[in-house]
Design an enzyme around this catalytic site. Structure first.
Site, PDB file in Angstrom:
ATOM      1  N   GLY A  55       4.563  10.079  -4.590  1.00  0.00           N
ATOM      2  CA  GLY A  55       3.387  10.824  -5.160  1.00  0.00           C
ATOM      3  C   GLY A  55       3.223  11.076  -6.709  1.00  0.00           C
ATOM      4  O   GLY A  55       2.349  11.918  -6.912  1.00  0.00           O
TER       5      GLY A  55
ATOM      6  N   ALA B  75       6.443   3.306  -3.731  1.00  0.00           N
ATOM      7  CA  ALA B  75       6.330   4.665  -4.509  1.00  0.00           C
ATOM      8  C   ALA B  75       6.140   4.849  -5.841  1.00  0.00           C
ATOM      9  O   ALA B  75       6.677   4.007  -6.720  1.00  0.00           O
ATOM     10  CB  ALA B  75       7.446   5.523  -4.001  1.00  0.00           C
ATOM     11  N   GLY B  76       5.397   5.763  -6.340  1.00  0.00           N
ATOM     12  CA  GLY B  76       5.320   6.204  -7.703  1.00  0.00           C
ATOM     13  C   GLY B  76       4.050   5.622  -8.486  1.00  0.00           C
ATOM     14  O   GLY B  76       3.976   5.969  -9.705  1.00  0.00           O
TER      15      GLY B  76
ATOM     16  N   LYS C 254       9.845   0.917   7.952  1.00  0.00           N
ATOM     17  CA  LYS C 254      10.119   1.646   6.386  1.00  0.00           C
ATOM     18  C   LYS C 254      11.332   2.894   6.567  1.00  0.00           C
ATOM     19  O   LYS C 254      10.891   3.745   6.992  1.00  0.00           O
ATOM     20  CB  LYS C 254       8.902   1.947   5.848  1.00  0.00           C
ATOM     21  CG  LYS C 254       9.162   2.360   4.452  1.00  0.00           C
ATOM     22  CD  LYS C 254       7.985   2.849   3.750  1.00  0.00           C
ATOM     23  CE  LYS C 254       8.398   3.794   2.684  1.00  0.00           C
ATOM     24  NZ  LYS C 254       7.301   4.636   1.906  1.00  0.00           N
TER      25      LYS C 254
ATOM     26  N   ASN D 161      -0.041   4.583  -1.240  1.00  0.00           N
ATOM     27  CA  ASN D 161      -0.760   5.471  -0.523  1.00  0.00           C
ATOM     28  C   ASN D 161      -1.477   6.793  -1.431  1.00  0.00           C
ATOM     29  O   ASN D 161      -2.641   6.322  -1.688  1.00  0.00           O
ATOM     30  CB  ASN D 161       0.323   6.225   0.198  1.00  0.00           C
ATOM     31  CG  ASN D 161      -0.596   7.015   1.392  1.00  0.00           C
ATOM     32  OD1 ASN D 161      -1.833   7.290   1.112  1.00  0.00           O
ATOM     33  ND2 ASN D 161       0.076   7.565   2.508  1.00  0.00           N
TER      34      ASN D 161
END
Lengths: 319, 253
Positions: free
Chosen positions: B154, B181-182, B93, B203
């Site tokens: 995040g 992401a996000g 990644k 995550n």
């Protein structure tokens, strides 16, 4: 003749000796490095007794069994009971709301009312929490034991060669299955012009920080938490992050002197909860993770209960 | 489901391994999510994190190492090469951060690193924006998968630029795409799947939840719901109301 042999003179071993002595047993303490010092991870701890703040990410057992740690420590070393102040920078206000939602036993506050020397910010106060100076605590424990004729012998020992019950409190050196090291880095600053009376936690999505005031204008900044078993010196990145967070909390920290940089490993089990692992006549006190001073009293008490009465507390794991 | 460099995944979730309360919670969250891929960071964790690494390996899922925290192409390439050695996989990644606060990708550094790594035989998963021109350049460089962001890493904001993401999806209908992401809520993941994306990578949304295991399960349902809805050919929207009961032929009493 000793009733119990303790291997390892870190916080777990020494406190276990203290509890056993209080219950009328005679422990013998061995440590390959002698009295406590920079060779053990207890030396590098923050010394916060903060069961409610820790409960935001830790298992509820930590909050429950850590609740009387301050009382237990008061018997041997000075404990400051001024609570914990939790703050966030303006743009991270959402972190404060989330922390408040997930933590127990706190109230909203204005930092100006509690720590007037800091730039004022809205925060949370955890009034029942406390802190101590870990190095002072280790020294005081050593002196408490010495006053009762219990010394620390600088000697290596294998539990199998020892007759009678053994408490193995060697931390990572015990090499138990599933035990891993979690790296932490810390900084000690000398900033005599800054006055803090309690630990301050600065919430930040990427670089959380705590600052613990110590005697003589010293402040302990901690701590990183990295899934690595490297004992290499603190990295520039970690130091930058910790210092930047401190600077954001109070710009005067920029002028402080860096007295010490430290890095060591916290022994931890996969659930990050400490255990008394029972293997025959050997009790392993281990896996205290970032809760060495918070959880040692409960862990030592449960080990003593098991040895003396056979009571199985919730931290006891029979192998 | 589209495959990723020849690999078909068990579900549409890729899950990160950072910031969990404990490795036990991480393991439980993975099982609850059914995710077939774990992203791991070489930079900080894996150097001497043998114990942690073996916990991840015990999950029995495919590993996608990342170049998290790299701010230049050179750093990212070096990290990718080390990751290939450590994790014994060609998957990477590719993250080249352009801005420390927004954590948005540096498009120029990303393209430079992707070009080098594709030429070295890496299977590159580039963390990119919804920019179509950049996407085309990354595909020209040899990337066979794209990972456009939903919002800054995040942030939990969800899909910040729906129009841009829809355009990207439509522009390259055959390219496997992961929203990376996000995302903060399962509804964000459902929406991404409804829009035709092939998977989502998470995550913080799971690790930072009060109950990561329950949230992992919620995301597993969410991607399933979105994929089912997309395959069911949604009805589409109209400006006027339309009765679901016919008016003509109604009994006259």
């Amino acid at each position: 003749m000793a009733d119990v042999t303790i291997i390892g003179a870190g916080v777990a071993g020494l406190f276990a000796a203290h509890v056993l002595a209080l219950r009328g047993l005679t422990p013998r303490i061995l440590d390959r490095n002698g009295p406590p010092g920079p060779h053990g991870c207890s030396w590098w701890a923050g010394g916060m007794l903060a069961p409610h703040c820790e409960g935001v990410t830790a298992d509820p057992v930590i909050t429950r069994l850590g609740a009387d740690a301050a009382d237990a420590w008061s018997a041997v070393t000075p404990v400051t009971r001024h609570g914990t102040l939790v703050l966030a920078l303006d743009r991270d206000r959402a972190e404060l709301a989330r922390f408040a939602r997930r933590a127990t036993d706190h109230q909203p506050c204005d930092s100006a009312d509690l720590e007037p020397d800091l730039p004022p910010r809205p925060g949370l106060i955890f009034p029942t929490e406390a802190h101590l100076d870990p190095r002072r605590a280790l020294t005081d424990l050593t002196a408490w034991l010495a006053a009762r004729g219990i010394g620390i012998e600088a000697a290596t020992a294998d539990p199998r060669d020892i007759v009678g019950p053994v408490i193995d409190a060697r931390g990572l050196s015990a090499a138990l299955p599933d035990l891993r090291g979690v790296r932490g880095e810390m900084i000690v600053l000398h900033a005599p012009d800054i006055a803090l009376t309690r630990p301050v936690r600065l919430l930040h999505p990427r670089h959380p920080l705590y600052i613990v005031p110590r005697a003589g204008g010293l402040f302990m900044l901690g701590a990183t938490q990295i899934e690595s078993a490297s004992r290499a010196p603190a990295t520039a990145r970690s130091v930058l992050e910790l210092l930047s967070a401190a600077y954001a909390l109070d710009p005067r920290f920029a002028e402080s002197a860096i007295v010490e940089l430290g890095a060591d490993l916290r022994p931890a089990f996969p659930d990050n909860i400490p255990r008394v692992t029972v293997r025959g006549r050997v009790l392993h006190l281990n896996g205290l993770f970032r809760h060495g001073y918070l959880m040692t009293p409960a862990l030592a008490r449960q080990a003593a209960d098991y040895l003396i009465t056979g009571t199985k507390g919730e931290l006891i794991h029979e192998d | 489901m589209r495959d990723f460099y020849g690999v078909t995944l068990p579900n549409a979730l890729l899950l990160g391994t950072a910031q969990y309360p404990s490795p036990s919670v991480l393991q439980d969250a993975f099982r609850a999510s059914g995710a077939g891929v774990a992203t791991v960071s070489l930079r900080r964790e894996a150097g001497q994190g043998q114990a942690f690494w073996s916990l991840i390996r015990d999950l029995g899922v495919r590993i996608l190492p990342n170049t998290a925290g790299c701010h230049s192409a050179r750093e990212a390439v070096t990290t990718a090469r080390m990751a290939r050695e450590v994790f014994e996989t060609d998957w990477i990644k590719l993250e080249v951060i352009g801005h420390a606060d927004t954590l948005q990708p540096d498009p120029f550094g990303l393209l430079e690193a992707a070009t080098i790594l594709c030429a070295e035989g890496f299977h590159v998963f580039p963390y990119t924006t919804e920019d179509q021109v950049l996407a085309a350049r990354l595909l020209d460089a040899g990337c066979k998968v794209l990972m456009p962001w939903g919002a800054p890493i995040g942030s939990g904001l969800g899909l910040n630029n729906r129009h841009g993401l829809r355009m990207l999806r439509a522009a390259f209908p055959d390219v496997p795409m992961v929203i990376d992401a996000g995302l903060g809520l399962p509804s964000h993941a459902t929406e991404a799947m409804e829009m035709g994306f092939d998977a989502v990578l998470l995550n913080s949304a799971v690790a930072q939840a009060g109950d990561p295991v329950a949230m992992a399960r919620a995301f597993a349902f969410a991607v399933q719901a979105g994929a089912l809805a997309r395959d069911a050919d949604p009805m589409g929207v109209r400006d006027m109301g339309a009765p679901s009961t016919p008016l003509i032929g109604r009994a006259w009493l």
